[in-house]
Scaffold this active site. Sequence first.
Site, PDB file in Angstrom:
ATOM      1  N   LYS A 139      -5.498  33.851  69.403  1.00  0.00           N
ATOM      2  CA  LYS A 139      -5.632  33.182  70.702  1.00  0.00           C
ATOM      3  C   LYS A 139      -4.421  33.475  71.579  1.00  0.00           C
ATOM      4  O   LYS A 139      -4.543  33.846  72.743  1.00  0.00           O
ATOM      5  CB  LYS A 139      -5.738  31.676  70.449  1.00  0.00           C
ATOM      6  N   ASN A 145      -8.494  14.861  75.036  1.00  0.00           N
ATOM      7  CA  ASN A 145      -7.868  15.648  76.097  1.00  0.00           C
ATOM      8  C   ASN A 145      -8.743  16.823  76.552  1.00  0.00           C
ATOM      9  O   ASN A 145      -8.972  17.009  77.761  1.00  0.00           O
ATOM     10  CB  ASN A 145      -6.504  16.157  75.595  1.00  0.00           C
ATOM     11  N   GLN A 201      -4.552  30.680  65.913  1.00  0.00           N
ATOM     12  CA  GLN A 201      -3.600  30.629  67.022  1.00  0.00           C
ATOM     13  C   GLN A 201      -2.943  31.992  67.265  1.00  0.00           C
ATOM     14  O   GLN A 201      -2.632  32.345  68.401  1.00  0.00           O
ATOM     15  CB  GLN A 201      -2.534  29.573  66.706  1.00  0.00           C
ATOM     16  N   LYS A 248       1.130  26.425  63.651  1.00  0.00           N
ATOM     17  CA  LYS A 248       0.462  25.118  63.780  1.00  0.00           C
ATOM     18  C   LYS A 248       1.132  24.140  62.832  1.00  0.00           C
ATOM     19  O   LYS A 248       1.729  24.551  61.846  1.00  0.00           O
ATOM     20  CB  LYS A 248      -1.016  25.238  63.391  1.00  0.00           C
ATOM     21  N   THR A 293      -6.481  22.940  78.961  1.00  0.00           N
ATOM     22  CA  THR A 293      -7.447  23.467  77.984  1.00  0.00           C
ATOM     23  C   THR A 293      -8.869  23.290  78.521  1.00  0.00           C
ATOM     24  O   THR A 293      -9.686  24.211  78.475  1.00  0.00           O
ATOM     25  CB  THR A 293      -7.279  22.773  76.622  1.00  0.00           C
ATOM     26  N   GLY A 307       0.876  19.555  71.477  1.00  0.00           N
ATOM     27  CA  GLY A 307      -0.110  18.583  70.987  1.00  0.00           C
ATOM     28  C   GLY A 307      -1.366  19.227  70.426  1.00  0.00           C
ATOM     29  O   GLY A 307      -1.598  20.428  70.569  1.00  0.00           O
ATOM     30  N   ASP A 308      -2.140  18.437  69.754  1.00  0.00           N
ATOM     31  CA  ASP A 308      -3.486  18.789  69.279  1.00  0.00           C
ATOM     32  C   ASP A 308      -4.157  17.441  69.007  1.00  0.00           C
ATOM     33  O   ASP A 308      -3.733  16.417  69.584  1.00  0.00           O
ATOM     34  CB  ASP A 308      -3.412  19.677  68.023  1.00  0.00           C
ATOM     35  N   LYS A 367       3.995  29.536  68.130  1.00  0.00           N
ATOM     36  CA  LYS A 367       3.593  28.557  69.146  1.00  0.00           C
ATOM     37  C   LYS A 367       2.258  27.975  68.737  1.00  0.00           C
ATOM     38  O   LYS A 367       1.333  28.705  68.359  1.00  0.00           O
ATOM     39  CB  LYS A 367       3.454  29.274  70.509  1.00  0.00           C
ATOM     40  N   SER A 386       1.087  26.053  78.165  1.00  0.00           N
ATOM     41  CA  SER A 386       2.306  25.718  77.423  1.00  0.00           C
ATOM     42  C   SER A 386       3.344  26.829  77.596  1.00  0.00           C
ATOM     43  O   SER A 386       4.535  26.560  77.775  1.00  0.00           O
ATOM     44  CB  SER A 386       1.997  25.570  75.930  1.00  0.00           C
TER      45      SER A 386
HETATM   46  P1  NDP Z   1      -7.800  14.447  71.063  1.00  0.00           P
HETATM   47  O1  NDP Z   1      -7.110  13.782  69.945  1.00  0.00           O
HETATM   48  O2  NDP Z   1      -7.353  14.194  72.452  1.00  0.00           O
HETATM   49  O3  NDP Z   1      -9.363  14.159  70.997  1.00  0.00           O
HETATM   50  C1  NDP Z   1     -10.115  14.491  69.882  1.00  0.00           C
HETATM   51  C2  NDP Z   1     -11.546  14.070  70.107  1.00  0.00           C
HETATM   52  O4  NDP Z   1     -12.358  14.624  69.085  1.00  0.00           O
HETATM   53  C3  NDP Z   1     -11.738  12.561  70.013  1.00  0.00           C
HETATM   54  O5  NDP Z   1     -12.802  12.172  70.825  1.00  0.00           O
HETATM   55  C4  NDP Z   1     -12.045  12.361  68.542  1.00  0.00           C
HETATM   56  O6  NDP Z   1     -12.757  11.171  68.243  1.00  0.00           O
HETATM   57  C5  NDP Z   1     -12.898  13.577  68.255  1.00  0.00           C
HETATM   58  N1  NDP Z   1     -12.747  13.934  66.837  1.00  0.00           N
HETATM   59  C6  NDP Z   1     -11.610  14.280  66.215  1.00  0.00           C
HETATM   60  N2  NDP Z   1     -11.809  14.512  64.927  1.00  0.00           N
HETATM   61  C7  NDP Z   1     -13.099  14.303  64.714  1.00  0.00           C
HETATM   62  C8  NDP Z   1     -13.913  14.384  63.570  1.00  0.00           C
HETATM   63  N3  NDP Z   1     -13.424  14.713  62.369  1.00  0.00           N
HETATM   64  N4  NDP Z   1     -15.229  14.132  63.731  1.00  0.00           N
HETATM   65  C9  NDP Z   1     -15.722  13.786  64.942  1.00  0.00           C
HETATM   66  N5  NDP Z   1     -14.986  13.684  66.057  1.00  0.00           N
HETATM   67  C10 NDP Z   1     -13.695  13.944  65.950  1.00  0.00           C
HETATM   68  O7  NDP Z   1      -7.706  16.021  70.738  1.00  0.00           O
HETATM   69  P2  NDP Z   1      -7.900  17.255  71.707  1.00  0.00           P
HETATM   70  O8  NDP Z   1      -8.867  16.962  72.784  1.00  0.00           O
HETATM   71  O9  NDP Z   1      -6.539  17.737  72.077  1.00  0.00           O
HETATM   72  O10 NDP Z   1      -8.491  18.357  70.713  1.00  0.00           O
HETATM   73  C11 NDP Z   1      -9.896  18.544  70.538  1.00  0.00           C
HETATM   74  C12 NDP Z   1     -10.147  19.915  69.946  1.00  0.00           C
HETATM   75  O11 NDP Z   1      -9.644  20.932  70.834  1.00  0.00           O
HETATM   76  C13 NDP Z   1      -9.475  20.200  68.603  1.00  0.00           C
HETATM   77  O12 NDP Z   1     -10.300  21.058  67.845  1.00  0.00           O
HETATM   78  C14 NDP Z   1      -8.205  20.954  68.995  1.00  0.00           C
HETATM   79  O13 NDP Z   1      -7.734  21.744  67.942  1.00  0.00           O
HETATM   80  C15 NDP Z   1      -8.743  21.782  70.147  1.00  0.00           C
HETATM   81  N6  NDP Z   1      -7.761  22.288  71.102  1.00  0.00           N
HETATM   82  C16 NDP Z   1      -6.887  21.449  71.732  1.00  0.00           C
HETATM   83  C17 NDP Z   1      -6.015  21.956  72.665  1.00  0.00           C
HETATM   84  C18 NDP Z   1      -5.110  21.079  73.457  1.00  0.00           C
HETATM   85  O14 NDP Z   1      -4.417  21.597  74.331  1.00  0.00           O
HETATM   86  N7  NDP Z   1      -5.073  19.777  73.230  1.00  0.00           N
HETATM   87  C19 NDP Z   1      -5.947  23.400  72.962  1.00  0.00           C
HETATM   88  C20 NDP Z   1      -6.975  24.182  72.297  1.00  0.00           C
HETATM   89  C21 NDP Z   1      -7.822  23.625  71.396  1.00  0.00           C
HETATM   90  P3  NDP Z   1     -12.010   9.925  67.561  1.00  0.00           P
HETATM   91  O15 NDP Z   1     -11.116   9.366  68.623  1.00  0.00           O
HETATM   92  O16 NDP Z   1     -13.088   9.037  67.142  1.00  0.00           O
HETATM   93  O17 NDP Z   1     -11.230  10.500  66.403  1.00  0.00           O
HETATM   94  O1  2IT Z   2      -5.096  24.748  69.654  1.00  0.00           O
HETATM   95  C1  2IT Z   2      -4.306  24.909  70.593  1.00  0.00           C
HETATM   96  O2  2IT Z   2      -4.257  25.972  71.222  1.00  0.00           O
HETATM   97  C2  2IT Z   2      -3.430  23.801  70.963  1.00  0.00           C
HETATM   98  N1  2IT Z   2      -3.524  22.730  70.367  1.00  0.00           N
HETATM   99  C3  2IT Z   2      -2.404  23.970  72.050  1.00  0.00           C
HETATM  100  C4  2IT Z   2      -1.160  24.597  71.507  1.00  0.00           C
HETATM  101  C5  2IT Z   2      -0.005  24.683  72.450  1.00  0.00           C
HETATM  102  O3  2IT Z   2       1.039  25.173  71.988  1.00  0.00           O
HETATM  103  O4  2IT Z   2      -0.096  24.289  73.612  1.00  0.00           O
END
Ligand code: NDP
Ligand code: 2IT
Length: 450
Positions: free
Chosen positions: A114, A241, A111, A126, A210, A165-166, A90, A382
């Site tokens: 976690k 997100n 993951q 992943k 998250t 998603g991520d 997952k 999830s």
């Molecule tokens: P989104 O795509 O929704 O948002 C990502 C954000 O981070 C954007 O503002 C983006 O800016 C910025 N960003 C991405 N890459 C870079 C980079 N290389 N340098 C600077 N800024 C960057 O992703 P999420 O919010 O889903 O994910 C954010 C983080 O949280 C990630 O590390 C992800 O692995 C982690 N995560 C996500 C989960 C989820 O449920 N979605 C769960 C647990 C962890 P820009 O638009 O300019 O690229």
């Molecule tokens: O990093 C993470 O934990 C996620 N992007 C969410 C993974 C999931 O299966 O909901």
Amino acid sequence: MSNYIEKVLTEVETKNSNEKEFIQAVKEVLLTIEPVVNKIPEIEKTALLERLTEPERIITFRVPWVDDNGKVRVNRGFRVQFNGSIGPFKGGLRFHPSVNQSIMKFLAFEQVFKNALTSLPIGGGKGGSDFDPKGKSDNEIMRFCQSFMNELQRHINHNLDVPAGDIGVGAREIGYLFGQYRKIKNAFEAGVLTGKGLEYGGSLVRKEATGYGLIYFVREMLKANGKDFKGKITTISGSGNVAIYAAEKIVQYGAKVVAMSDSNGCIYDDNGIDLDEIKRLKEVERLRIKEYLKKHPTAKYMENVQGAIPAVYTIKADIVLPCATQNDINLECAKMLVKNGVFAIGEGANMPVDIDAINYFIENNVLLAPAKAANAGGVATSALEMCQNSMRYFWTFEEVDKKLENIMVNIFKACNETSKEYNLGINYVACANIAAFKKVSAAMLAQGII
Ligand code: NDP
Ligand code: 2IT
């Protein structure tokens, strides 16, 4: 460091010498779990650490698609099925030009731990692609997702591997991916993907999970250390997100969010960020964060400078929530944050703080909520989505939110108890790694040499 751990670490470094993120993630775990490894001789006897650091399977594949000008493009797709000893693999899918095997493996490895902390039956995986969604039309995104799923569908199902998603993959992409899966399989198998739309099997609270979960965890961590959110100045990196819903929840608890960012730079608004405007810009219009100034001309925009500390971390704050990407905070950045008076860090992103910076924060008594524990609310919800899909039923927003909150409270409890048992103080990084490792290693030992 024990000889065994040192030997495994050297092997991992040699075998994966061009995978720096993966090596970093493995190092962070192996350097903290020694007390457990020393206590259980079967771990070394069954080469458990060697098995733990080698993915069960890595799939890479070609993703060809046609852009709006009729030009054929080719990207690389990945799915890393790292460890399935606790449940189906997952973990999310990341679409970002930086994606490579090292980043996929570090994310899948993290993951595993976690997911173990959530206490729900999910293994770790992943996936993703080096596809860059920026500037692509909706039709291009759809065609890419369809081509990606044409191959991925061979390797997933609700009992085997369940993507979500991520970075770069949200509700829109999950919709296109699910549609293509359904068409190919000729069946409505809701539990094969999570983060789905509410109309076709998604769970309430998954979108918020998250970010909300991060704040529930940080709340517990602050409480245990005699602190709270009231009136605290907070800065958040990212505006995706995780960042948006972390901001929403921390404001509900009385903190003030003054800065958010994207990869180009950050906005600083002394009045507190207007989150509805951020949601409009990022969730609806998909614009750059700089556009915030059009509606809020008194706010400031600070551009990132290549090689320098990201602008958002130069702002004075009590609480800092890195919610963008990995290795955002290095030692130099950590020193600046400490000098500016930060007292708590909540890792919303995966591995946003590098090992030197983690150690610096802990040495300086900064409370650090580690990613594997603090951002587990997304994947936990999830798993709740999978549970509702199996029942062919749904829970209300309040029901899911309550379950999420309980999960986060319990993860903090597990960290706190580990801290007491192993005398780790505020080193919650070590606590989370140990608590997760105990569960994963026990499951692996029980299942024999596989
Ligand atoms: P989104 O795509 O929704 O948002 C990502 C954000 O981070 C954007 O503002 C983006 O800016 C910025 N960003 C991405 N890459 C870079 C980079 N290389 N340098 C600077 N800024 C960057 O992703 P999420 O919010 O889903 O994910 C954010 C983080 O949280 C990630 O590390 C992800 O692995 C982690 N995560 C996500 C989960 C989820 O449920 N979605 C769960 C647990 C962890 P820009 O638009 O300019 O690229
Ligand atoms: O990093 C993470 O934990 C996620 N992007 C969410 C993974 C999931 O299966 O909901």
